[in-house]
Scaffold this motif. Sequence first.
Motif, PDB file in Angstrom:
ATOM      1  N   ARG A 131      36.380  94.514  84.167  1.00  0.00           N
ATOM      2  CA  ARG A 131      36.315  93.060  84.341  1.00  0.00           C
ATOM      3  C   ARG A 131      37.294  92.447  83.344  1.00  0.00           C
ATOM      4  O   ARG A 131      37.782  93.128  82.433  1.00  0.00           O
ATOM      5  N   ASP A 162      34.910  86.561  84.548  1.00  0.00           N
ATOM      6  CA  ASP A 162      34.565  85.415  85.375  1.00  0.00           C
ATOM      7  C   ASP A 162      33.633  85.820  86.514  1.00  0.00           C
ATOM      8  O   ASP A 162      33.534  85.125  87.513  1.00  0.00           O
ATOM      9  N   VAL A 222      33.958  88.701  88.222  1.00  0.00           N
ATOM     10  CA  VAL A 222      34.628  89.689  89.060  1.00  0.00           C
ATOM     11  C   VAL A 222      34.543  91.052  88.376  1.00  0.00           C
ATOM     12  O   VAL A 222      34.904  91.188  87.209  1.00  0.00           O
ATOM     13  N   THR A 263      34.659  92.113  93.939  1.00  0.00           N
ATOM     14  CA  THR A 263      34.125  90.838  94.404  1.00  0.00           C
ATOM     15  C   THR A 263      33.493  90.139  93.205  1.00  0.00           C
ATOM     16  O   THR A 263      33.316  90.731  92.151  1.00  0.00           O
ATOM     17  N   GLY A 289      32.575  86.013  91.274  1.00  0.00           N
ATOM     18  CA  GLY A 289      33.273  84.835  90.768  1.00  0.00           C
ATOM     19  C   GLY A 289      34.056  84.156  91.870  1.00  0.00           C
ATOM     20  O   GLY A 289      33.531  83.926  92.964  1.00  0.00           O
ATOM     21  N   PRO A 290      35.340  83.861  91.648  1.00  0.00           N
ATOM     22  CA  PRO A 290      36.148  83.162  92.647  1.00  0.00           C
ATOM     23  C   PRO A 290      36.728  84.065  93.738  1.00  0.00           C
ATOM     24  O   PRO A 290      37.462  83.594  94.602  1.00  0.00           O
ATOM     25  N   VAL A 291      36.394  85.376  93.719  1.00  0.00           N
ATOM     26  CA  VAL A 291      36.973  86.326  94.673  1.00  0.00           C
ATOM     27  C   VAL A 291      35.938  86.728  95.714  1.00  0.00           C
ATOM     28  O   VAL A 291      34.898  87.295  95.382  1.00  0.00           O
ATOM     29  N   ARG A 292      36.229  86.417  96.984  1.00  0.00           N
ATOM     30  CA  ARG A 292      35.356  86.886  98.074  1.00  0.00           C
ATOM     31  C   ARG A 292      35.537  88.371  98.289  1.00  0.00           C
ATOM     32  O   ARG A 292      34.587  89.100  98.549  1.00  0.00           O
ATOM     33  N   MET A 337      40.206  84.507  98.143  1.00  0.00           N
ATOM     34  CA  MET A 337      39.453  83.688  97.206  1.00  0.00           C
ATOM     35  C   MET A 337      38.373  82.881  97.928  1.00  0.00           C
ATOM     36  O   MET A 337      38.435  82.688  99.143  1.00  0.00           O
ATOM     37  N   THR A 338      37.407  82.383  97.173  1.00  0.00           N
ATOM     38  CA  THR A 338      36.324  81.592  97.766  1.00  0.00           C
ATOM     39  C   THR A 338      36.842  80.289  98.367  1.00  0.00           C
ATOM     40  O   THR A 338      36.221  79.751  99.275  1.00  0.00           O
ATOM     41  N   ASP A 339      37.994  79.791  97.911  1.00  0.00           N
ATOM     42  CA  ASP A 339      38.561  78.565  98.484  1.00  0.00           C
ATOM     43  C   ASP A 339      39.421  78.846  99.715  1.00  0.00           C
ATOM     44  O   ASP A 339      40.042  77.946 100.259  1.00  0.00           O
ATOM     45  N   HIS A 374      51.723  81.560  96.000  1.00  0.00           N
ATOM     46  CA  HIS A 374      51.014  81.585  94.727  1.00  0.00           C
ATOM     47  C   HIS A 374      51.832  82.295  93.642  1.00  0.00           C
ATOM     48  O   HIS A 374      51.275  82.907  92.740  1.00  0.00           O
TER      49      HIS A 374
END
Length: 108
Positions: free
Chosen positions: A11, A17, A19, A35, A37-40, A62-64, A96
């Motif tokens: 991590r 975070d 992940v 997976t 935190g912000p990572v799907r 990412m979750t977004d 990105h």
Amino acid sequence: MSIDYDGRRFRKAGGGDGVVARYHQQGDLVWADFTGGPVRRGTVNGTVDPEGRLHLAYTLVMTDGAVISGATVNTPEPAPDGRLVLREEWERYGRHTASGVSYLEEVR
């Protein structure tokens, strides 16, 4: 430095975070799924060289909804408590685009 990454988990240093990546290895072939935190969903695939450095390509969803890809070279450094710390020199491609250095710590 011969390192077997199979079954090790990493991590972001300092607690991360949320992940966590679980690594697998067969010979010089290395891969991981992660997976949290912000990572799907995230994956890395690559090789390990005789010095234990990882040469990896990665993709993240990412979750977004953002989809991110890039490459990284991770250099192992022993921590005082016996765990591994990976110094990660990464580069992202496409929309990105970015680059930097971060650290991953082994989770036991």
